[in-house]
Structure formats: structure tokens, C-alpha cells
Design a protein around this motif. Structure first.
Motif, PDB file in Angstrom:
ATOM      1  N   ARG A  21      -7.378  15.960   0.064  1.00  0.00           N
ATOM      2  CA  ARG A  21      -7.805  16.238   1.434  1.00  0.00           C
ATOM      3  C   ARG A  21      -7.210  17.562   1.874  1.00  0.00           C
ATOM      4  NH1 ARG A  21      -8.009  11.954   6.352  1.00  0.00           N
ATOM      5  NH2 ARG A  21      -9.962  12.791   7.113  1.00  0.00           N
ATOM      6  N   VAL A  23      -6.479  20.223   4.842  1.00  0.00           N
ATOM      7  CA  VAL A  23      -6.319  20.284   6.284  1.00  0.00           C
ATOM      8  C   VAL A  23      -6.260  21.759   6.675  1.00  0.00           C
ATOM      9  CG1 VAL A  23      -4.917  19.577   8.251  1.00  0.00           C
ATOM     10  CG2 VAL A  23      -5.026  18.117   6.210  1.00  0.00           C
ATOM     11  N   SER A  26      -7.412  25.355  11.422  1.00  0.00           N
ATOM     12  CA  SER A  26      -8.223  24.956  12.574  1.00  0.00           C
ATOM     13  C   SER A  26      -9.418  24.186  12.039  1.00  0.00           C
ATOM     14  CB  SER A  26      -8.684  26.187  13.343  1.00  0.00           C
ATOM     15  OG  SER A  26      -9.464  27.010  12.509  1.00  0.00           O
ATOM     16  N   GLY A  27      -9.764  23.142  12.689  1.00  0.00           N
ATOM     17  CA  GLY A  27     -10.910  22.357  12.241  1.00  0.00           C
ATOM     18  C   GLY A  27     -10.501  21.007  11.683  1.00  0.00           C
ATOM     19  N   GLU A  28     -11.511  20.253  11.291  1.00  0.00           N
ATOM     20  CA  GLU A  28     -11.300  18.905  10.791  1.00  0.00           C
ATOM     21  C   GLU A  28     -10.969  18.912   9.304  1.00  0.00           C
ATOM     22  OE1 GLU A  28     -14.309  15.978  11.808  1.00  0.00           O
ATOM     23  OE2 GLU A  28     -15.099  17.393  13.281  1.00  0.00           O
ATOM     24  N   PRO A  29     -10.144  17.956   8.861  1.00  0.00           N
ATOM     25  CA  PRO A  29      -9.860  17.848   7.430  1.00  0.00           C
ATOM     26  C   PRO A  29     -11.136  17.544   6.640  1.00  0.00           C
ATOM     27  CG  PRO A  29      -8.348  16.499   8.724  1.00  0.00           C
ATOM     28  CD  PRO A  29      -9.432  16.962   9.650  1.00  0.00           C
ATOM     29  N   LEU A  30     -11.135  17.964   5.392  1.00  0.00           N
ATOM     30  CA  LEU A  30     -12.247  17.649   4.506  1.00  0.00           C
ATOM     31  C   LEU A  30     -11.731  17.481   3.094  1.00  0.00           C
ATOM     32  CD1 LEU A  30     -13.657  20.575   2.968  1.00  0.00           C
ATOM     33  CD2 LEU A  30     -13.358  21.060   5.366  1.00  0.00           C
ATOM     34  N   ASN A  79     -13.757  27.996   7.934  1.00  0.00           N
ATOM     35  CA  ASN A  79     -12.803  27.021   8.476  1.00  0.00           C
ATOM     36  C   ASN A  79     -11.592  27.684   9.105  1.00  0.00           C
ATOM     37  OD1 ASN A  79     -14.153  24.638   7.818  1.00  0.00           O
ATOM     38  ND2 ASN A  79     -13.444  24.727   5.722  1.00  0.00           N
ATOM     39  N   ARG A 124     -16.850  13.724   4.224  1.00  0.00           N
ATOM     40  CA  ARG A 124     -16.880  15.094   4.760  1.00  0.00           C
ATOM     41  C   ARG A 124     -16.136  15.926   3.735  1.00  0.00           C
ATOM     42  NH1 ARG A 124     -14.288  18.872   7.857  1.00  0.00           N
ATOM     43  NH2 ARG A 124     -15.669  20.005   9.241  1.00  0.00           N
ATOM     44  N   GLN A 155     -19.282  21.151   4.017  1.00  0.00           N
ATOM     45  CA  GLN A 155     -18.782  22.329   4.717  1.00  0.00           C
ATOM     46  C   GLN A 155     -18.372  23.393   3.701  1.00  0.00           C
ATOM     47  OE1 GLN A 155     -18.755  22.165   8.239  1.00  0.00           O
ATOM     48  NE2 GLN A 155     -19.882  20.320   7.709  1.00  0.00           N
TER      49      GLN A 155
END
Length: 156
Positions: A21, A23, A26-30, A79, A124, A155
Motif C-alpha cells: 500500500r 501512501v 497528498s491523496g488517498e492510499p493505493l 498524486n 484502488r 490511478q
């Protein structure tokens, strides 16, 4: 435009792929493949082994070169803040011959995990995951697969 040469590991065992994962600042983890930037004067093969150890705690053995992906990511789709970005990713098929899964100490990747291949489509994830799995599945003679469309769960 920024530029990055990176090496990524595709490790599939017993119908599961090794993911970590990511992180971003800035932004959501993917979810992404283990791997990352090739350091100055570093061989990409050595880089992928180093990155797997750093990000997952596993000892990697490179089995084969799968292919290369080159893409330009527009600034608005990154990202992290910055100009458009050119990423050249070298993908290797690897196996794990030791170590133990653990998060990257003080790093941007967490939760290394073995994910069943059918479950990947519901995550995601970075487009790198789809590129790496496509290269692993098809082993194209050119070492290149069609661009992966970005959007929804996929993403940059």
C-alpha cells in the motif's frame, strides 16, 4: 517535466500477487507493486531487489525481465504536486526466497500483502499493478503492453 527511472517487481505465487500500500504525501492510499526509483549508477536489477527488501521485508530473486513501460503523467493527474512527469518503469518477474512480510520502516509503503489475483480488480491501485500483471500474463516479445486507462479504481 520531471523524470524517473524505476524498477518494479511482479511476484505471483499460488495465484496471489505481492502488493504494498502506497501512501502519497497528498491523496488517498493505493495499492502498488513493490519497487521504486533507480539510484544514480545503480543497476535496475539491483534496484528491484533492494526495493522489494525495503518495502516488504522479503528477499527477491529476479527470474526474468518482463518489459518496460514509458508514460507521461499530466501535472493535474499526479498524486504529488509538481510538473508533468515522465516515468520509465522496468518490470521484473521475481520470486521470494526468504525474509518476512513487514511494512517499510519510515517509508511511504505499508501493508505488504499477498493478494489473490481475482481480487486485484476491486482495489484502488496504481496503473503499475495492471501493467505488471499484463506483462507477467502475456510475456510480449516486445516487452510492451498497451497503455492502461486511468480512472475509477486505477490511478497513476
Amino acid at each position: 517535466m520531471s523524470f524517473r527511472l524505476a524498477a518494479y517487481a511482479v511476484c505471483v505465487e499460488d495465484g496471489r500477487v505481492l502488493l504494498a500500500r502506497y501512501v502519497p504525501p497528498s491523496g488517498e492510499p493505493l495499492w502498488t507493486l513493490p519497487g521504486g526509483g533507480v539510484e544514480h549508477a545503480e543497476d535496475p536489477l539491483d534496484a528491484v531487489v533492494r526495493e522489494v527488501a525495503e518495502e516488504t521485508g522479503c528477499d527477491a530473486v529476479v527470474e526474468r525481465l518482463l518489459g518496460v513501460d514509458s508514460r507521461v503523467i499530466p501535472a493535474a493527474e499526479r498524486n504529488v504536486p509538481g510538473p508533468e512527469h515522465h516515468n520509465v518503469g522496468i518490470f521484473y518477474g521475481i520470486s521470494v526466497n526468504g525474509g518476512r512480510l513487514r511494512p517499510e520502516p519510515n517509508g511511504a509503503t505499508t501493508e505488504p500483502t499477498w493478494t489473490p489475483l481475482p481480487d486485484v480488480t476491486g482495489l484502488r491501485r496504481s496503473s503499475l499493478v495492471d501493467i505488471g500483471i499484463a506483462l507477467w500474463r502475456t510475456l510480449p516479445a516486445t516487452g510492451h503492453v498497451d497503455p492502461v486507462p486511468v480512472g475509477g479504481l486505477i490511478q497513476h
